[in-house]
Motif scaffolding. Structure first.
Motif, PDB file in Angstrom:
ATOM      1  N   ALA A   1       0.834  -1.210   0.000  1.00 59.41           N
ATOM      2  CA  ALA A   1       0.000   0.000   0.000  1.00 59.41           C
ATOM      3  C   ALA A   1       0.864   1.254   0.000  1.00 59.41           C
ATOM      4  O   ALA A   1       0.453   2.299  -0.502  1.00 59.41           O
ATOM      5  N   ASP A   2       2.058   1.168   0.568  1.00 55.35           N
ATOM      6  CA  ASP A   2       2.983   2.302   0.544  1.00 55.35           C
ATOM      7  C   ASP A   2       3.788   2.329  -0.759  1.00 55.35           C
ATOM      8  O   ASP A   2       4.076   3.386  -1.305  1.00 55.35           O
ATOM      9  N   ILE A   3       4.159   1.148  -1.219  1.00 58.07           N
ATOM     10  CA  ILE A   3       5.039   1.034  -2.384  1.00 58.07           C
ATOM     11  C   ILE A   3       4.311   1.404  -3.679  1.00 58.07           C
ATOM     12  O   ILE A   3       4.877   2.028  -4.565  1.00 58.07           O
ATOM     13  N   ALA A   4       3.046   0.995  -3.768  1.00 62.06           N
ATOM     14  CA  ALA A   4       2.275   1.228  -5.002  1.00 62.06           C
ATOM     15  C   ALA A   4       1.791   2.670  -5.024  1.00 62.06           C
ATOM     16  O   ALA A   4       0.797   3.012  -4.394  1.00 62.06           O
ATOM     17  N   ARG A   5       2.494   3.526  -5.734  1.00 67.42           N
ATOM     18  CA  ARG A   5       2.165   4.955  -5.750  1.00 67.42           C
ATOM     19  C   ARG A   5       1.130   5.293  -6.815  1.00 67.42           C
ATOM     20  O   ARG A   5       0.288   6.146  -6.624  1.00 67.42           O
ATOM     21  N   GLY A   6       1.224   4.670  -7.969  1.00 66.72           N
ATOM     22  CA  GLY A   6       0.269   4.947  -9.037  1.00 66.72           C
ATOM     23  C   GLY A   6      -0.287   3.653  -9.581  1.00 66.72           C
ATOM     24  O   GLY A   6       0.314   2.586  -9.397  1.00 66.72           O
ATOM     25  N   MET A   7      -1.444   3.719 -10.215  1.00 67.03           N
ATOM     26  CA  MET A   7      -1.988   2.486 -10.783  1.00 67.03           C
ATOM     27  C   MET A   7      -3.019   2.789 -11.846  1.00 67.03           C
ATOM     28  O   MET A   7      -3.596   3.871 -11.884  1.00 67.03           O
ATOM     29  N   ARG A   8      -3.190   1.840 -12.711  1.00 67.58           N
ATOM     30  CA  ARG A   8      -4.228   1.908 -13.743  1.00 67.58           C
ATOM     31  C   ARG A   8      -5.141   0.703 -13.575  1.00 67.58           C
ATOM     32  O   ARG A   8      -4.680  -0.425 -13.436  1.00 67.58           O
TER      33      ARG A   8
ATOM     34  N   ILE B   1      -4.655   6.486 -11.439  1.00 66.48           N
ATOM     35  CA  ILE B   1      -4.139   7.239 -10.307  1.00 66.48           C
ATOM     36  C   ILE B   1      -2.662   7.457 -10.575  1.00 66.48           C
ATOM     37  O   ILE B   1      -1.886   6.503 -10.645  1.00 66.48           O
ATOM     38  N   ARG B   2      -2.281   8.714 -10.789  1.00 66.17           N
ATOM     39  CA  ARG B   2      -0.880   9.012 -11.096  1.00 66.17           C
ATOM     40  C   ARG B   2      -0.007   8.827  -9.846  1.00 66.17           C
ATOM     41  O   ARG B   2      -0.504   8.903  -8.726  1.00 66.17           O
ATOM     42  N   ALA B   3       1.269   8.610 -10.084  1.00 62.15           N
ATOM     43  CA  ALA B   3       2.192   8.378  -8.959  1.00 62.15           C
ATOM     44  C   ALA B   3       2.570   9.707  -8.320  1.00 62.15           C
ATOM     45  O   ALA B   3       3.527  10.356  -8.729  1.00 62.15           O
ATOM     46  N   ILE B   4       1.783  10.113  -7.351  1.00 58.45           N
ATOM     47  CA  ILE B   4       2.009  11.358  -6.617  1.00 58.45           C
ATOM     48  C   ILE B   4       2.504  10.958  -5.225  1.00 58.45           C
ATOM     49  O   ILE B   4       1.955  10.030  -4.630  1.00 58.45           O
ATOM     50  N   PRO B   5       3.532  11.618  -4.699  1.00 61.22           N
ATOM     51  CA  PRO B   5       4.069  11.140  -3.411  1.00 61.22           C
ATOM     52  C   PRO B   5       3.061  11.210  -2.258  1.00 61.22           C
ATOM     53  O   PRO B   5       3.072  10.360  -1.381  1.00 61.22           O
ATOM     54  N   SER B   6       2.201  12.208  -2.278  1.00 68.53           N
ATOM     55  CA  SER B   6       1.164  12.310  -1.246  1.00 68.53           C
ATOM     56  C   SER B   6       0.165  13.344  -1.733  1.00 68.53           C
ATOM     57  O   SER B   6       0.557  14.310  -2.388  1.00 68.53           O
TER      58      SER B   6
ATOM     59  N   ILE C   1      -7.399  12.690 -10.744  1.00 66.04           N
ATOM     60  CA  ILE C   1      -7.498  11.240 -10.494  1.00 66.04           C
ATOM     61  C   ILE C   1      -8.288  10.536 -11.603  1.00 66.04           C
ATOM     62  O   ILE C   1      -8.672   9.382 -11.428  1.00 66.04           O
ATOM     63  N   SER C   2      -8.502  11.190 -12.725  1.00 69.28           N
ATOM     64  CA  SER C   2      -9.157  10.638 -13.918  1.00 69.28           C
ATOM     65  C   SER C   2     -10.676  10.555 -13.726  1.00 69.28           C
ATOM     66  O   SER C   2     -11.158  10.378 -12.606  1.00 69.28           O
TER      67      SER C   2
END
Lengths: 561, 561
Positions: free
Chosen positions: A231-238, A248-253, B525-526
């Motif tokens: 949950a911490d490692i996965a920053r962005g996902m499609r 969800i783009r890879a945004i640090p927070s 966030i699309s």
């Protein structure tokens, strides 16, 4: 026929690999003493696929043809073996069922999309054909997240991600890697290692589990103390959904409302098919060590791990086993390796002389990563804490052995199943102040369950992950099966899950919910919490085609919209 | 009448406290040069509440009586001042509107429940009476999360948490504190400090923002690098909903499906009223230092912060200002304190001699906490990285000053507003590889906006939080207002928000969404991501009474169920 490879239909891992005890002389006497099982007895026969009565595929021709039009005929499979492989994960309950030919509902068709665009067309087709989509990664799930619902009357499609394993993009300037969700642990780690990077996520299932599966079930790995849970490692996902891609783009927070990222993590296919994940990666550390320590008791070990979590050290691994698991670990060492044989005897004699009760001995592993000076710095801090709690460093030998063998443990379950015993794992997490009570309660509950069904059973435990506020306790349990092993298993497993909740733990720290843990969701996150989650899942899938029935069991079919 | 205290109805903070420039000799010339504003001009008159045309309360007697039956008559308030105070937060847009008497919809009644049970009865009553509930903490929000929807025809209740400020339980064995959500920063920090603990969460709004507000808007604080954002700190929570309490227990980590905890965090009242939060707390560190550093440019500073985030050091604060903000900071120092006066002149001469372009100078603060040896260890690692990037340590003096004054900055906005200028803040987060481009894009966009409306404007920036994969850039912008200052503000603010997205950042790192940022949610966030979130919010509030219209603007009223 696709060339994606799978695990054995009847067990863990690849054909020809299994657990052997012949080179571990202490193992057989240990098991004999623990549960009265003679592991020298001849194993039962290997299950024969011919004996299975596999329900025929119910996939309508229109669906099969539609899928073939998307991915090509070779990548649409309806044969029995493939469909059975995609029916279950690899919990001991799954293995017992598949070996016994208990197959109430088998996917009707398995499809292997080459890329996200194909996945998107498949999911849209499923929506159009009113077919159920169950995403499939490595097939290592042990919470019942993969099986179709028993009474499902619509066609069931297993969407296998096995052809999507590539590292697509590495942003070295941010340490972010965009990777296809079908990548298994070794696939992605090799592609990262080749460029000097690592993901730092190593669950026990690593060899046979996928990135998408890790995200879908909220996985943790052996080094999550340092690198974080998935949950911490996965920053962005499609996420592929019937009408398009949620990105969800890879945004640090971010403070953009309730976290959709954290809704997709743990969604087990119920929001769509996770297609790509952008993960935090790290340059491979200069140095990496796993040191072993002995504690005079599990309680002392827990206290030390707690103090380490509060200290200025940030080890990659904090692990301590209870006395039973420590005994088991020492018994499964090979004659020539680690702390077995003469060295072990000498050490034990020394500890006995120092007044230790060897029956209470707790084995611990602490991992260190970073620059050589950082590793030294942390070892110094940890060493002080270990000594304060009566512990003793025993060097890097056992740690190296643990590190090397850690992915082999699941094979043991098949070995035991072949010999009339069932072994499985359940894990929880709780605040530090409740851990000892969780431990005591679970052990008591398991033993009570064994007694109630009249079987000879065993339970052992280790602390596997530390957080600032608490830790994960990971239990392994085994018993000699009787007449109805699945019913017996359910009694034991239920007792353990209920005791987690009763003592203040969660029903699962990193294995997900599936159908196996769903019964306890209201007790864990409260009925109103489940209502909120139900609203999310139902509204995101009004047609109820996205892996229905998982996480929350009694999902109501919404009225037509 | 309740005795809960509030901020000024027309500005930040408490009556009688404000920003003064007389003791900061460099300030007036700085502002004159930056935007052409003469701060010596007499301030406009303090707004008079008498001049406001406050819409009458539309609360039906049944609702007011029902509320009084729950909390007592004293705690149900319908007078104009209280209602106006609860209409807006404290963004510059809010302040401009309230000072101008723009009050299209004011809450009809303010209610002060004493405890969770009363909150529960209030929310249930609202559901029964079809009234809207807007939770109110410290009222410091700057994203438009507090205002009633313009055309709201139903009664609007502002549920003020100001009487619920107690530390309820401290689990010292786990470092977990259960605290009522209405506690403001100083309330909870004092109660924790008294027992030797700290929450480690210090947003700029600390003095006037509440725990519940932090959670509801996904706040970050000055020391989040070390202690985490509020999403990490808030381990457990209780949420009051119409039918009961959703309770998420404080579990260190769990794999129980999509995270309901992470749905409540950032929910801005749309899922219910956050009543209690169990937060991770820490023993107060033995040592705490904030060191100042100079970099020859902002770019060099960014590179150093990135390298620190990858290093074995884990500082509590990483902050570096661009040249404009560095100049501003030096200009707002008091004559006698920090790096002003003779010492500053001497240092500047030294740097100039070393070849620095002083117009590019970037001021940085790095915070260290822990044991004295840990502080030393980290400073050594950071010092090396700073030097590698051409930076220079300038001691603890400016850091101490920053630490002491950091909660006073918001007062400056009122000072400027009184003198014909608008100042506000916008912040974003992005991966390290995109930060420089985000910075350049935003500055260009802001200056373009100033040009397009023909105002004299200013924008400055600091990196405020570092993560392994990226950082937060925090922009402060100001301009001399013209004819229609709200319209002008909207042009500038929109240009900045759009440039965040265009350059790969998020629309908000820690201020939340409210109505001010909601327009950009689909870009962030699309559309499919927003659809998932919309489903969550609508299904959790079918009656649409829980702070409707926030986060996602065009929420459709669902069909009657």
């Amino acid at each position: 026929m696709t060339d994606v490879k799978h695990m054995k239909w009847w067990g863990w891992g690849v054909e020809g690999v299994g657990f052997h005890h012949e080179d571990k002389p202490a193992f057989a006497p240990f098991v004999k003493k623990a549960v009265g099982l003679d592991v020298w007895q001849p194993a039962g026969e290997q299950p024969s696929f011919e004996d299975l009565d596999v329900p025929a595929s119910q996939a309508p021709a229109s669906l099969v043809q539609g899928l073939a039009a998307i991915v090509g005929e070779k990548q649409v499979v309806t044969d029995d073996l493939e469909r059975v492989i995609h029916t279950y994960g690899k919990s001991i309950r799954d293995l017992m069922r598949v070996r016994a030919g208990i197959l109430p509902r088998v996917p009707d068709v398995v499809v292997y999309p080459a890329d996200e665009a194909e996945s998107q067309r498949i999911v849209a087709l499923a929506a159009q054909e009113d077919a159920v989509i169950i995403p499939f990664g490595g097939g290592s799930n042990i919470s019942g997240s993969l099986e179709p619902e028993k009474g499902e009357t619509r066609p069931v499609v297993s969407l296998d991600m096995g052809r999507q394993r590539r590292l697509l993009e590495l942003d070295e300037g941010s340490g972010l890697a965009r990777i296809q969700a079908g990548a298994l642990g070794p696939d992605l780690e090799k592609q990262l290692n080749d460029r000097g990077w690592t993901i730092g996520h190593f669950p026990d299932s690593f060899t046979h589990s996928s990135l998408g599966g890790w995200v879908a079930t909220r996985s943790s790995g052996a080094q999550s103390d340092k690198y974080g849970d998935i949950a911490d490692i996965a920053r962005g996902m499609r996420l592929v959904r019937p009408d398009g891609i949620a990105e969800i783009r890879a945004i640090p927070s971010a403070s953009t409302g309730p976290s959709v990222r954290e809704m997709i993590v743990g969604s087990e296919g119920r929001l769509g098919v996770i297609s790509e994940v952008t993960v935090q990666v790290h340059r491979r550390p200069e140095e990496r060590q796993i040191q072993a320590y002995f504690f005079p008791s599990f309680s002392a070990g827990l206290k030390a791990m707690h103090e380490i979590s509060e200290s200025d050290a940030s080890p990659s691994i904090t692990r301590v086993s209870d006395a039973r698991e420590s005994g088991f670990s020492l018994a499964t060492s090979k004659e020539s390796k680690g702390l077995s044989g003469a060295a072990q005897k000498g050490l034990m004699a020394f500890l006995k002389k120092r007044g230790w009760n060897l029956d209470e001995l707790a084995l611990s592993f602490i991992g260190y990563e970073g620059s050589p000076s950082h590793v030294r710095y942390q070892k110094r801090i940890v060493g002080k804490i270990v000594r304060k709690h009566g512990g003793l460093g025993v060097g890097a030998g056992p740690g190296a052995l643990y590190d090397q063998k850690k992915f082999d443990t699941p094979y043991l379950r098949d070995f035991l199943l072949d010999r009339g015993a069932a072994a499985d794992v359940s894990e929880t997490a709780a605040p530090w102040s409740k851990l000892q009570d969780v431990y005591d309660t679970v052990v008591k509950a398991a033993n009570g369950a064994y007694d109630s069904i009249g079987v000879s059973g065993w339970i052992m435990c280790h602390l596997s992950h530390s957080y600032r506020s608490g830790a994960c306790l990971y239990f392994t349990f085994a018993f000699v099966t009787g007449e109805d092993k699945i019913a017996e298993y359910d009694v034991v497993k239920s007792a353990i899950q209920q005791s987690f909740i009763d003592a203040g733990g969660t029903l699962s720290h990193h294995h997900g919910v599936g159908v196996e843990h769903a019964l306890w969701m209201e007790q864990d996150i409260s009925p109103e919490g489940v209502a909120i989650m139900r609203g999310l899942l139902e509204s995101a899938d009004p047609q109820r085609i996205l892996n229905p029935g998982k996480i929350i069991t009694d999902v109501r079919v919404p009225e037509a919209r």
